[in-house]
Motif scaffolding. Structure first.
Motif, PDB file in Angstrom:
ATOM      1  N   PHE A 115       0.862  -1.178   0.000  1.00 60.49           N
ATOM      2  CA  PHE A 115       0.000   0.000   0.000  1.00 60.49           C
ATOM      3  C   PHE A 115       0.898   1.226   0.000  1.00 60.49           C
ATOM      4  N   ASP A 116       0.695   2.098  -0.972  1.00 58.88           N
ATOM      5  CA  ASP A 116       1.491   3.312  -1.102  1.00 58.88           C
ATOM      6  C   ASP A 116       0.545   4.510  -1.047  1.00 58.88           C
ATOM      7  N   GLY A 117       1.072   5.685  -0.751  1.00 59.23           N
ATOM      8  CA  GLY A 117       0.240   6.883  -0.679  1.00 59.23           C
ATOM      9  C   GLY A 117      -0.455   7.050   0.661  1.00 59.23           C
ATOM     10  N   LEU A 118       0.090   6.429   1.703  1.00 59.96           N
ATOM     11  CA  LEU A 118      -0.494   6.552   3.043  1.00 59.96           C
ATOM     12  C   LEU A 118      -0.076   7.881   3.658  1.00 59.96           C
ATOM     13  N   GLU A 119      -0.748   8.239   4.728  1.00 56.66           N
ATOM     14  CA  GLU A 119      -0.439   9.494   5.421  1.00 56.66           C
ATOM     15  C   GLU A 119       0.562   9.236   6.546  1.00 56.66           C
ATOM     16  N   PRO A 120       1.556  10.132   6.709  1.00 58.05           N
ATOM     17  CA  PRO A 120       2.526   9.960   7.797  1.00 58.05           C
ATOM     18  C   PRO A 120       1.864  10.063   9.169  1.00 58.05           C
ATOM     19  N   ASP A 121       2.466   9.382  10.149  1.00 60.03           N
ATOM     20  CA  ASP A 121       2.035   9.449  11.544  1.00 60.03           C
ATOM     21  C   ASP A 121       0.537   9.180  11.698  1.00 60.03           C
ATOM     22  N   THR A 122       0.069   8.109  11.060  1.00 59.37           N
ATOM     23  CA  THR A 122      -1.353   7.766  11.063  1.00 59.37           C
ATOM     24  C   THR A 122      -1.522   6.287  11.382  1.00 59.37           C
ATOM     25  N   ARG A 123      -2.515   5.970  12.200  1.00 59.64           N
ATOM     26  CA  ARG A 123      -2.814   4.572  12.531  1.00 59.64           C
ATOM     27  C   ARG A 123      -3.725   3.998  11.448  1.00 59.64           C
ATOM     28  N   THR A 177     -11.320 -14.405   8.615  1.00 64.88           N
ATOM     29  CA  THR A 177     -10.841 -13.024   8.635  1.00 64.88           C
ATOM     30  C   THR A 177      -9.848 -12.849   9.774  1.00 64.88           C
ATOM     31  N   GLU A 178      -8.753 -12.155   9.498  1.00 60.44           N
ATOM     32  CA  GLU A 178      -7.772 -11.792  10.517  1.00 60.44           C
ATOM     33  C   GLU A 178      -7.543 -10.292  10.421  1.00 60.44           C
ATOM     34  N   ALA A 179      -7.306  -9.655  11.572  1.00 58.56           N
ATOM     35  CA  ALA A 179      -7.147  -8.203  11.603  1.00 58.56           C
ATOM     36  C   ALA A 179      -5.841  -7.821  12.290  1.00 58.56           C
ATOM     37  N   GLY A 180      -5.369  -6.630  11.970  1.00 55.66           N
ATOM     38  CA  GLY A 180      -4.177  -6.088  12.598  1.00 55.66           C
ATOM     39  C   GLY A 180      -4.139  -4.589  12.382  1.00 55.66           C
ATOM     40  N   SER A 181      -3.151  -3.939  12.963  1.00 56.71           N
ATOM     41  CA  SER A 181      -3.021  -2.492  12.766  1.00 56.71           C
ATOM     42  C   SER A 181      -1.553  -2.102  12.843  1.00 56.71           C
ATOM     43  N   PHE A 182      -1.233  -0.952  12.286  1.00 57.53           N
ATOM     44  CA  PHE A 182       0.106  -0.403  12.343  1.00 57.53           C
ATOM     45  C   PHE A 182       0.013   1.107  12.300  1.00 57.53           C
ATOM     46  N   TRP A 183       1.104   1.757  12.637  1.00 55.78           N
ATOM     47  CA  TRP A 183       1.187   3.212  12.636  1.00 55.78           C
ATOM     48  C   TRP A 183       2.300   3.593  11.666  1.00 55.78           C
ATOM     49  N   THR A 184       2.009   4.451  10.692  1.00 54.11           N
ATOM     50  CA  THR A 184       3.056   4.882   9.766  1.00 54.11           C
ATOM     51  C   THR A 184       4.061   5.762  10.499  1.00 54.11           C
ATOM     52  N   ALA A 185       5.255   5.836   9.944  1.00 49.74           N
ATOM     53  CA  ALA A 185       6.322   6.637  10.544  1.00 49.74           C
ATOM     54  C   ALA A 185       5.951   8.114  10.502  1.00 49.74           C
ATOM     55  N   PRO A 186       6.427   8.882  11.467  1.00 45.00           N
ATOM     56  CA  PRO A 186       6.156  10.321  11.448  1.00 45.00           C
ATOM     57  C   PRO A 186       6.910  11.007  10.320  1.00 45.00           C
ATOM     58  N   ASN A 187       6.478  12.188   9.999  1.00 45.36           N
ATOM     59  CA  ASN A 187       7.139  13.005   8.994  1.00 45.36           C
ATOM     60  C   ASN A 187       8.585  13.248   9.419  1.00 45.36           C
ATOM     61  N   VAL A 188       9.505  13.260   8.472  1.00 42.23           N
ATOM     62  CA  VAL A 188      10.921  13.426   8.812  1.00 42.23           C
ATOM     63  C   VAL A 188      11.211  14.739   9.517  1.00 42.23           C
ATOM     64  N   ASP A 189      10.388  15.734   9.312  1.00 39.56           N
ATOM     65  CA  ASP A 189      10.612  17.031   9.935  1.00 39.56           C
ATOM     66  C   ASP A 189      10.144  17.086  11.385  1.00 39.56           C
ATOM     67  N   SER A 190       9.404  16.080  11.852  1.00 41.74           N
ATOM     68  CA  SER A 190       8.894  16.116  13.228  1.00 41.74           C
ATOM     69  C   SER A 190       9.932  15.542  14.195  1.00 41.74           C
ATOM     70  N   ASP A 191       9.826  15.935  15.466  1.00 38.72           N
ATOM     71  CA  ASP A 191      10.722  15.425  16.495  1.00 38.72           C
ATOM     72  C   ASP A 191      10.339  13.990  16.824  1.00 38.72           C
ATOM     73  N   LEU A 192      11.338  13.173  17.059  1.00 40.32           N
ATOM     74  CA  LEU A 192      11.108  11.775  17.396  1.00 40.32           C
ATOM     75  C   LEU A 192      12.062  11.397  18.508  1.00 40.32           C
ATOM     76  N   SER A 193      11.521  10.833  19.567  1.00 37.09           N
ATOM     77  CA  SER A 193      12.381  10.326  20.634  1.00 37.09           C
ATOM     78  C   SER A 193      11.803   9.004  21.099  1.00 37.09           C
ATOM     79  N   PHE A 194      12.679   8.132  21.597  1.00 37.98           N
ATOM     80  CA  PHE A 194      12.219   6.840  22.080  1.00 37.98           C
ATOM     81  C   PHE A 194      13.183   6.344  23.138  1.00 37.98           C
TER      82      PHE A 194
END
Length: 134
Positions: free
Chosen positions: A87-95, A106-123
């Motif tokens: 899947f391409d064309g997804l929105e950044p930082d979106t579940r 049927t099986e289900a799952g979820s993921f969160w796209t990576a944040p925009n490169v310009d945003s702060d990220l800490s972990f």
């Protein structure tokens, strides 16, 4: 490239795959996700046999989403099959939520796209190597 295609054809022939896909199979693993970035993700699924599966991807806050087909192909001698859908064309930082179905299964799952490169990220990474073997 020709060697790879030939090898793939030989491997499928050795597995005894006739090219037919089932309409209703059990999904044995997945969905799980690879190559998750800001705007794309690959959905992976393993099924008990080759099949045509339906993959429905939607933003967690959007009931509509997008649906596409995925065909699983044999990859093990026991007949299990593996498939993927990009899947391409997804929105950044979106579940996103994903449902993969084959007939009544049927099986289900979820993921969160990576944040925009310009945003702060800490972990924080934490581990515990104490296994307390006895």
């Amino acid at each position: 490239m020709n060697r790879l295609v030939l090898f793939g054809g030989v491997a499928l022939a050795c597995l005894g795959w006739s090219g037919e896909v089932a309409a209703d199979v059990v999904i044995t693993k997945g969905p799980y996700f690879l190559e998750v970035g800001e705007t794309r993700a690959r959905v992976m699924v393993e099924s008990e046999s080759p099949a045509t599966l339906t993959v429905h991807l939607r933003r967690a806050d959007d009931p509509e989403g997008h649906t596409q087909s995925m065909e699983t192909r044999p990859w093990r001698r026991d007949g299990r099959a593996l498939g993927d859908s990009l899947f391409d064309g997804l929105e950044p930082d979106t579940r996103y939520e994903v449902e993969v179905s084959s007939g009544s299964h049927t099986e289900a799952g979820s993921f969160w796209t990576a944040p925009n490169v310009d945003s702060d990220l800490s972990f924080l990474v934490y581990g515990d190597n104490r296994t307390q073997h006895e």
